[in-house]
Design an enzyme around this catalytic site. Structure first.
Site, PDB file in Angstrom:
ATOM      1  CB  CYS A 113      -1.044   0.056   1.359  1.00 58.93           C
ATOM      2  SG  CYS A 113      -1.962  -1.204   1.225  1.00 58.93           S
ATOM      3  CG  HIS A 253      -3.167   3.091   1.829  1.00 58.71           C
ATOM      4  ND1 HIS A 253      -3.306   2.718   1.000  1.00 58.71           N
ATOM      5  CD2 HIS A 253      -3.450   2.210   2.633  1.00 58.71           C
ATOM      6  CE1 HIS A 253      -4.132   1.465   0.689  1.00 58.71           C
ATOM      7  NE2 HIS A 253      -3.862   0.828   2.276  1.00 58.71           N
ATOM      8  CG  ASN A 283      -6.342  -1.132   0.910  1.00 58.17           C
ATOM      9  OD1 ASN A 283      -5.837  -0.963   0.339  1.00 58.17           O
ATOM     10  ND2 ASN A 283      -6.503  -1.602   2.056  1.00 58.17           N
TER      11      ASN A 283
HETATM   12  N1  ACO Z   1     -18.162  -9.734   8.636  1.00 59.15           N
HETATM   13  C1  ACO Z   1     -18.484 -10.469   9.828  1.00 59.15           C
HETATM   14  N2  ACO Z   1     -17.099 -10.846  11.187  1.00 59.15           N
HETATM   15  C2  ACO Z   1     -16.053  -9.804  10.772  1.00 59.15           C
HETATM   16  C3  ACO Z   1     -15.690  -9.457   9.418  1.00 59.15           C
HETATM   17  C4  ACO Z   1     -16.600  -9.379   8.383  1.00 59.15           C
HETATM   18  N3  ACO Z   1     -16.469  -9.344   7.067  1.00 59.15           N
HETATM   19  N4  ACO Z   1     -14.267 -10.345   9.605  1.00 59.15           N
HETATM   20  C5  ACO Z   1     -13.974  -9.965  10.557  1.00 59.15           C
HETATM   21  N5  ACO Z   1     -14.920 -10.329  11.757  1.00 59.15           N
HETATM   22  C6  ACO Z   1     -15.323 -10.541  13.388  1.00 59.15           C
HETATM   23  C7  ACO Z   1     -13.733 -11.651  13.813  1.00 59.15           C
HETATM   24  O1  ACO Z   1     -14.143 -12.847  13.371  1.00 59.15           O
HETATM   25  C8  ACO Z   1     -14.203 -11.067  14.828  1.00 59.15           C
HETATM   26  O2  ACO Z   1     -14.832 -11.707  15.477  1.00 59.15           O
HETATM   27  P1  ACO Z   1     -14.605 -12.810  17.138  1.00 59.15           P
HETATM   28  O3  ACO Z   1     -14.336 -11.718  18.106  1.00 59.15           O
HETATM   29  O4  ACO Z   1     -15.748 -13.576  17.447  1.00 59.15           O
HETATM   30  O5  ACO Z   1     -12.896 -13.644  17.126  1.00 59.15           O
HETATM   31  C9  ACO Z   1     -14.428  -9.633  14.910  1.00 59.15           C
HETATM   32  O6  ACO Z   1     -14.893  -9.306  13.664  1.00 59.15           O
HETATM   33  C10 ACO Z   1     -13.630  -8.514  15.641  1.00 59.15           C
HETATM   34  O7  ACO Z   1     -12.017  -9.091  14.187  1.00 59.15           O
HETATM   35  P2  ACO Z   1     -11.153  -7.914  14.361  1.00 59.15           P
HETATM   36  O8  ACO Z   1      -9.776  -8.334  12.962  1.00 59.15           O
HETATM   37  O9  ACO Z   1     -10.921  -7.616  15.809  1.00 59.15           O
HETATM   38  O10 ACO Z   1     -12.037  -6.006  13.582  1.00 59.15           O
HETATM   39  P3  ACO Z   1     -11.564  -5.160  13.418  1.00 59.15           P
HETATM   40  O11 ACO Z   1     -12.096  -4.034  14.055  1.00 59.15           O
HETATM   41  O12 ACO Z   1      -9.496  -5.219  13.693  1.00 59.15           O
HETATM   42  O13 ACO Z   1     -11.541  -4.946  11.575  1.00 59.15           O
HETATM   43  C11 ACO Z   1     -10.337  -4.538   9.933  1.00 59.15           C
HETATM   44  C12 ACO Z   1     -10.921  -5.378  11.317  1.00 59.15           C
HETATM   45  C13 ACO Z   1     -11.325  -3.951   9.426  1.00 59.15           C
HETATM   46  C14 ACO Z   1      -9.385  -5.709   9.956  1.00 59.15           C
HETATM   47  C15 ACO Z   1      -9.393  -4.044  10.892  1.00 59.15           C
HETATM   48  O14 ACO Z   1      -8.118  -4.630  11.550  1.00 59.15           O
HETATM   49  C16 ACO Z   1      -8.371  -3.173   9.944  1.00 59.15           C
HETATM   50  O15 ACO Z   1      -8.332  -2.260   9.196  1.00 59.15           O
HETATM   51  N6  ACO Z   1      -7.422  -3.255   9.650  1.00 59.15           N
HETATM   52  C17 ACO Z   1      -5.880  -3.157   9.051  1.00 59.15           C
HETATM   53  C18 ACO Z   1      -5.740  -2.889   7.397  1.00 59.15           C
HETATM   54  C19 ACO Z   1      -4.437  -1.951   6.723  1.00 59.15           C
HETATM   55  O16 ACO Z   1      -4.402  -1.315   6.764  1.00 59.15           O
HETATM   56  N7  ACO Z   1      -4.410  -2.924   6.308  1.00 59.15           N
HETATM   57  C20 ACO Z   1      -2.747  -2.725   5.795  1.00 59.15           C
HETATM   58  C21 ACO Z   1      -2.987  -2.268   4.279  1.00 59.15           C
HETATM   59  S1  ACO Z   1      -3.475  -3.552   3.262  1.00 59.15           S
HETATM   60  C22 ACO Z   1      -2.543  -4.239   1.932  1.00 59.15           C
HETATM   61  O17 ACO Z   1      -1.455  -3.513   2.019  1.00 59.15           O
HETATM   62  C23 ACO Z   1      -2.793  -4.845   0.458  1.00 59.15           C
END
Ligand code: ACO
Length: 326
Positions: A113, A253, A283
């Site tokens: 990214c 980003h 993204n």
């Molecule tokens: N729908 C419903 N529930 C979901 C989903 C979904 N699509 N995905 C995950 N969950 C659930 C999980 O299983 C978890 O359930 P549990 O509590 O029963 O275990 C719960 O939701 C919380 O999951 P988390 O991963 O803790 O959720 P979080 O608030 O961290 O959000 C997210 C997830 C959106 C992916 C976030 O962590 C994020 O944006 N991370 C950074 C992404 C990023 O910046 N990446 C870098 C660039 S990408 C690249 O380089 C290509």
């Protein structure tokens, strides 16, 4: 002192829209969860025959037109992508051929990214060193090809698209003031595609076990991203004697609205000074910043003389920022 200035931008988003409601039919998720946790409502998906160079081509033609240049005027093409047309040759070489940019050298950068700002950094350095004077930089991603459509933790986040910018040598007060790029390879396993490289070449087993798709430890990535970006943007402004009040627009980003608003809050700027389009495109990795930049230019949100801050965080891990006087 010679430095680089962005003289044209362009972008392209495929026509096919994939909404959160459609994803509800594909995996165990809800529109509400996706919007609350990420800010994304829909994303674009490339046509089957569109590879990274094809969508990058459309964005590049727009950027060249905006700069008033012909493909033969370009000295170098740098494509930032994690979804190249093929492992070999580079997507930049495909793009050079499709554009007819016969005088340009061409290579790819993989910094996930952060790729577009990495490309900007390389291009700016070449221009400052007077090696090249007209460089096309492109972020182009067809992430839908490395998305595991059975994995709800990643498939709701990603989209396809391309953005491009032309950089030219400039001696005025406008242009790139500073670009900084960073990496921490020890955290490579927060975000990666396990197979298809020399460590785990493609085999029936790697295909069967879905190892050609992107894996992400989202929550850990989120925490590191927030921490890292907050410091990154503050340091960039301080080092250049620019106050947050001087800043006209933050172009981040587009990964997650919670990450973006935490960064804006740390800077002490309101969201009206932040470019946001992840609700519509998700993204798009290396393409997200040039797409957002092009949209900001075309909608009049960036004017001559404005101070603009770009920032990104992604797989590698990599992170980067750029301060620009438009
Ligand atoms: N729908 C419903 N529930 C979901 C989903 C979904 N699509 N995905 C995950 N969950 C659930 C999980 O299983 C978890 O359930 P549990 O509590 O029963 O275990 C719960 O939701 C919380 O999951 P988390 O991963 O803790 O959720 P979080 O608030 O961290 O959000 C997210 C997830 C959106 C992916 C976030 O962590 C994020 O944006 N991370 C950074 C992404 C990023 O910046 N990446 C870098 C660039 S990408 C690249 O380089 C290509």
């Amino acid at each position: 002192m010679v430095h680089s200035r962005i003289t044209g931008t362009g972008s392209y988003l495929p026509g096919r829209v994939l909404t959160n409601y459609e994803l509800e039919q594909m995996v165990d998720t809800t529109d509400e969860w996706i919007r609350d946790r990420t800010g994304i409502r829909e994303r674009r998906i490339a046509e089957r025959e569109q590879a990274a160079s094809d969508i990058g081509l459309i964005a590049s033609k727009e950027a060249l037109k905006a700069a008033g240049l012909k493909p033969r005027d370009i000295d170098l093409i740098i494509v930032a992508t994690v979804t190249p047309d093929m492992p070999l040759p580079s997507t930049a070489c495909f793009l050079q051929d499709k554009l007819g940019a016969k005088n340009a050298a061409a290579f790819d950068i993989n910094a996930a990214c952060s790729g577009f700002i990495y490309a900007l950094s390389v291009a700016d350095a070449y221009i400052r060193a007077k090696v090249y004077s007209r460089i096309l930089i492109v972020g182009s991603e067809v992430l839908s090809r490395i998305t595991d459509w059975k994995d709800r933790t990643t498939c709701v986040l990603l989209g396809d698209g391309a953005g491009a910018a032309v950089l030219e040598a400039d001696r005025s007060k406008r242009g790139v003031i500073s670009v900084k790029i960073h990496a921490d390879g020890s955290k490579w396993d927060l975000l990666y595609v396990p197979a298809g490289g020399s460590r785990q070449p493609a085999s029936e087993e790697t295909v069967g076990t879905r190892l050609h798709y992107l894996k992400m430890r989202g929550n850990e990535t989120f925490k590191v991203a927030v921490r890292t970006l907050e410091k990154l943007v503050v340091d960039m402004l301080e080092e250049n004697g620019i106050t947050p009040d001087d800043l006209s627009l933050l172009v981040p980003h587009q990964a997650n609205h919670r990450i973006i608003s935490a960064t804006a809050k740390r800077l002490g700027i309101g969201m009206e000074r932040v470019m946001l389009n992840l609700d519509r495109y998700g993204n798009t990795s290396a393409a997200s910043i040039p797409i957002a930049l092009d949209e900001a230019v075309r909608t009049g949100r960036i004017k001559e003389g404005d101070y603009i801050l770009l920032e990104a965080f992604g797989g590698g891990l990599t992170w980067a920022s750029a301060l620009i006087r438009w």
